[in-house]
Design an enzyme around this catalytic site. Structure first.
Site, PDB file in Angstrom:
ATOM      1  N   ASP A  66       0.818  -1.221   0.000  1.00  0.00           N
ATOM      2  CA  ASP A  66       0.000   0.000   0.000  1.00  0.00           C
ATOM      3  C   ASP A  66       0.850   1.269   0.000  1.00  0.00           C
ATOM      4  O   ASP A  66       0.308   2.366  -0.108  1.00  0.00           O
ATOM      5  CB  ASP A  66      -0.994   0.001   1.170  1.00  0.00           C
ATOM      6  CG  ASP A  66      -0.332  -0.160   2.530  1.00  0.00           C
ATOM      7  OD1 ASP A  66       0.665  -0.896   2.632  1.00  0.00           O
ATOM      8  OD2 ASP A  66      -0.826   0.447   3.501  1.00  0.00           O
ATOM      9  N   ASP A 211       4.612   3.769   8.389  1.00  0.00           N
ATOM     10  CA  ASP A 211       3.735   3.220   9.436  1.00  0.00           C
ATOM     11  C   ASP A 211       4.594   2.974  10.686  1.00  0.00           C
ATOM     12  O   ASP A 211       5.719   2.510  10.552  1.00  0.00           O
ATOM     13  CB  ASP A 211       3.147   1.902   8.970  1.00  0.00           C
ATOM     14  CG  ASP A 211       2.310   2.015   7.706  1.00  0.00           C
ATOM     15  OD1 ASP A 211       2.070   3.134   7.215  1.00  0.00           O
ATOM     16  OD2 ASP A 211       1.903   0.968   7.180  1.00  0.00           O
TER      17      ASP A 211
END
Lengths: 308, 308
Positions: A66, A211
């Site tokens: 992603d 992240d």
């Protein structure tokens, strides 16, 4: 002299109709830096009117799909548009086989060089310096090797006060010293540079953290930035999920912003479970009021603030 | 008993804001077949309300980026959604390293098998037979190895006319023979099956031809299909570009449809130079009036036609 962030995608791994996956463009003094590259980024760049060919460098936090599945298409398009300017890609060592594979399968006829600069630091390090900005990378705390980025506008040259040039009869050498931020020394006399000149504006700064699970050093590494993007994959009630997947909750991101003393917090990388971002924003604001929930194609402009 | 094509993307290699790249889903009797897989396909499937998990098999014409860059994301999402049903991917041998790379980098935790069925035929061959459909693949004429696909609904069982059962006092064995399409033989008497029964509907067919330059055998290989999708990357005035890049013009696609005697022609894979598709359609219609210019998210339903 702009310093403008354009958010191209705010979804996490599971695709959603209303959101693209992670990708941002930071424009500093007209130079464009691409941060992460989720699938469909070219479409979003077209919608945001960001010229693909103007991308100066690419910064990839990690190689989860992603954050990178938009890259092969983007590089192919740059090739079709006959880019010749080399493209630096700052990314973890795990990016090397991806690039090698892309080049072996889709690299034929590319007229520009793609230079992978591998990131291996354990603490913030400068990875790029241009005339207008310096970029640091630092490790995050995710399932795989992942890095955050800090973009800092460089300290501007001092402006010399015209009335002081006359008053002290400053020579060209002395004016140059003041511009550099050096005091003027005449025999035993020291004239402080900040009497003779002034900083025209405060350098602006932006940090990107996605992240990551929270960790102790992070607030220190992004301390005082004007704008902090910190992922909030989960609402507070899903703190166990966040821990399991090495992600952050709203409150964890807000706590980082608070401890770091940043000016604004921007959140994103939302789980597909939640369609509205109001709750994410509201939860963060209980700890850190200056929070904004990022939306696709949102632009955050950091205006020039005069230092005087 | 549906036979429905959903067009998910109609652009060629260069990205456009208004169009996605090549991808289609053919649904036959509720089973979904994915044909090519351009970047952003998941978003288009969400918009078209096509459940990703219902994809039965994938058919890839070739490995150019505009036909496959959506696949890594789609496979990853199927994995996150815990698919267990094996997925067959019918694709040229050149797809093998792509799949191997994807599995080595992004395959961890996938709970379903991805089976690559390599296509190497020189003329149409059956590659899949289900209860309702049979699929053939055949080579196209592009820069790299590329295949077209022909989906043919299988011949239905005959329906037996009730009045004939009484009239001839047909036995269960004789009824079964009529259903199979066999004549009933009683001693020297032959009662033709089509006096006793009738075909409930005409089998429907769809052929997909992208990307390809024209070649002599193609009209024969797609002869008589109900719906032919044929690429038209270029208008007639750019025939030299089409030849150079192993693509087709409007008139070449229309000529193929005409020679093949198909019922309807659907065109797509438009160059980014042309924003409106009216001219593509108009040029084709000068030779083949039953031409439709495909648009993203267009659905073409082939209704059941009674054979009687």
């Amino acid at each position: 002299m702009n310093f403008t962030l354009t958010v191209l995608g705010t979804a996490s791994a599971m695709p959603m109709t209303g959101r693209y996956q992670s990708a941002q463009v930071l424009s500093v003094h007209g130079r464009s830096f691409l941060i992460d590259c989720g699938e469909g980024i070219q479409r979003q760049m077209l919608r945001a009117r960001i010229p693909m060919m103007k991308i100066d460098s690419v910064f990839l936090s990690h190689i989860h799909g992603d954050h990178v599945f938009g890259l092969p298409g983007l590089l192919s398009t740059m090739g079709m548009k006959a880019r010749t300017q080399p493209l630096n890609v700052f990314a973890p060592p795990s990016f090397a086989p991806l690039l090698k594979f892309f080049l072996s399968y889709y690299g034929e006829g590319l007229a520009f060089e793609i230079r992978h600069v591998p990131l291996t630091m354990k603490a913030p390090e400068v990875i790029l310096q241009t005339k207008s900005v310096e970029v640091l990378a630092f490790p995050l705390n995710h399932k795989i090797e992942t890095f955050g980025f800090l973009f800092r506008e460089r300290e501007p040259q001092m402006n010399v006060r015209k009335e002081k040039i006359a008053e002290y009869g400053l020579s060209l050498t002395e004016i140059a010293a003041v511009k550099r931020g050096d005091d003027v020394v005449r025999g035993g006399q020291v004239i402080p540079f900040n009497e003779l000149g002034y900083k025209p504006f405060e350098p602006r700064s932006y940090a990107y953290c996605s992240d990551t699970a929270p960790f102790a050093a992070l607030p220190r590494w992004v301390a005082g930035v004007d704008l902090l993007y910190h992922e909030t994959t989960y609402l507070d009630e899903l703190a166990d999920q966040a821990a399991l997947r090495h992600h952050s909750t709203t409150l964890q991101a807000a706590r980082c912003a608070l401890e770091a003393g940043v000016k604004q917090l921007l959140i994103g990388h939302y789980s597909s479970r939640v369609k509205e971002t109001d709750r994410y924003e509201a939860e963060c604001r209980t700890l850190f009021p200056a929070t904004t929930a990022a939306q696709d194609l949102m632009t955050v402009d950091l205006p020039l603030v005069k230092a005087e």
